[in-house]
Write an enzyme that holds these catalytic residues in place. Sequence first.
Site, PDB file in Angstrom:
ATOM      1  N   HIS A   1      43.430  36.991  40.405  1.00 52.23           N
ATOM      2  CA  HIS A   1      44.156  38.259  40.591  1.00 52.23           C
ATOM      3  C   HIS A   1      45.629  38.041  40.244  1.00 52.23           C
ATOM      4  O   HIS A   1      46.305  37.246  40.898  1.00 52.23           O
ATOM      5  CB  HIS A   1      44.028  38.733  42.041  1.00 52.23           C
ATOM      6  CG  HIS A   1      42.604  38.985  42.436  1.00 52.23           C
ATOM      7  ND1 HIS A   1      42.007  40.224  42.307  1.00 52.23           N
ATOM      8  CD2 HIS A   1      41.650  38.159  42.905  1.00 52.23           C
ATOM      9  CE1 HIS A   1      40.735  40.141  42.698  1.00 52.23           C
ATOM     10  NE2 HIS A   1      40.501  38.898  43.068  1.00 52.23           N
TER      11      HIS A   1
ATOM     12  N   HIS B   1      32.760  33.898  43.897  1.00 41.95           N
ATOM     13  CA  HIS B   1      33.244  33.240  45.124  1.00 41.95           C
ATOM     14  C   HIS B   1      32.163  33.042  46.174  1.00 41.95           C
ATOM     15  O   HIS B   1      32.234  33.602  47.275  1.00 41.95           O
ATOM     16  CB  HIS B   1      34.465  33.964  45.706  1.00 41.95           C
ATOM     17  CG  HIS B   1      34.441  35.468  45.669  1.00 41.95           C
ATOM     18  ND1 HIS B   1      33.441  36.198  46.238  1.00 41.95           N
ATOM     19  CD2 HIS B   1      35.312  36.360  45.144  1.00 41.95           C
ATOM     20  CE1 HIS B   1      33.695  37.480  46.048  1.00 41.95           C
ATOM     21  NE2 HIS B   1      34.820  37.602  45.386  1.00 41.95           N
TER      22      HIS B   1
HETATM   23  O1  DOR Z   1      40.283  37.766  49.501  1.00 44.82           O
HETATM   24  C1  DOR Z   1      40.167  38.512  48.542  1.00 44.82           C
HETATM   25  N1  DOR Z   1      41.247  39.058  47.947  1.00 44.82           N
HETATM   26  N2  DOR Z   1      38.953  38.820  48.099  1.00 44.82           N
HETATM   27  C2  DOR Z   1      38.769  39.733  47.132  1.00 44.82           C
HETATM   28  O2  DOR Z   1      37.640  39.967  46.786  1.00 44.82           O
HETATM   29  C3  DOR Z   1      39.894  40.468  46.551  1.00 44.82           C
HETATM   30  C4  DOR Z   1      41.132  39.754  46.702  1.00 44.82           C
HETATM   31  C5  DOR Z   1      42.360  40.612  46.453  1.00 44.82           C
HETATM   32  O3  DOR Z   1      42.396  41.293  45.431  1.00 44.82           O
HETATM   33  O4  DOR Z   1      43.279  40.563  47.247  1.00 44.82           O
HETATM   34 ZN    ZN Z   2      38.638  38.221  43.621  1.00 42.16          ZN
END
Ligand code: DOR
Ligand code: ZN
Length: 336
Positions: free
Chosen positions: A15, A171
């Site tokens: 991300h 994940h």
């Molecule tokens: O912990 C997470 N953060 N899991 C996700 O699936 C999305 C991600 C986020 O975009 O912050």
């Molecule tokens: Zn993710």
Amino acid sequence: MNSLEIRTPDDFHVHLRQGPAMAAYAARTARHFGRFLAMPNVVPPLTGPAALADYRRAVAAAVAASGYASTPLACFKLVPGMGREAVLACAAAGAVAGKYYPAGSTTNASDGVPEPAAVADELAAMQDAGLVLSIHGEDPAAPALDRERAFLGVVDGIVGSYPRLRVALEHLSCAESVRAVLAWPERVGATITAHHLSYTIDDLLGGGLRPELFCKPVLKSAADRAALLEAAVSGSPRFFFGSDSAPHPPEAKAAGAAGCYTAPVALSLLAAAFEEAGALDRLETFVSVSGARFYGLGLNPGVLRLSREGWTVPAAVDGAVTPAAGRTLAWTAERI
Ligand code: DOR
Ligand code: ZN
């Protein structure tokens, strides 16, 4: 062993966000990874070819400015009503994957998919275009620690209904998922993060609460971690690295946002985990080979060197707190 050289690795799940912080996050990932699959849960989401191309251009510009050689790979977000033509247009615009977020499952996923039937045409189009269906495999209606296990039946239905669709279950966090992946055909692969290979729920909340370890899917038991580590070091082409590095500013973390900012420490954590398993010689397969092969890409040129030179992780990196903040890690990583 005090140093190890591996082919430049890839990160098949990261991300990078949008706005002013994106450039620093992109540069941080580019520093170690030759390619990376940028997730589409920005606002507004990446659901069409124009938005996808604009985002990839912005990320590529940030990478170029960083001076590190790295290539962004594009992933669109699957939403009900998107339509077959939009999927094919995203493929034509360079997407290698489309992301399935169960509606309400995680950050910016309220517009996600309520059930596979809501995106039947889109999944058929993805299969026809040879795209990878990347799945956040959690049922948000299940209890927090059971959400991944509870969603495996939905994944099974998708795998059975689209017999040529390539699927990456993202994940992995529990032993049942490892078993499920191995029971599906070879066109189903899975990413595993550095944090799920390194930590358990006791690290998250067994002592003082450590919000920097709070992510979705939530860290699980020591037995689950052991099963993930066994899968990662097995050399199986089904399991490969996706960091799910997910930075949030401190005020968002304080308000409960899920996400671990692992990009600055991922290779240090992976080296320590593989060393613990007596499998440093398999690290290259996991981070530099299996994912590339799953996505049908050639291997990266270049070399990354891991050295046993302890370093202390700063309290914050790029304005976000990493899982190992303030701690000393045994391995450093550097592209040479
Ligand atoms: O912990 C997470 N953060 N899991 C996700 O699936 C999305 C991600 C986020 O975009 O912050
Ligand atoms: Zn993710």
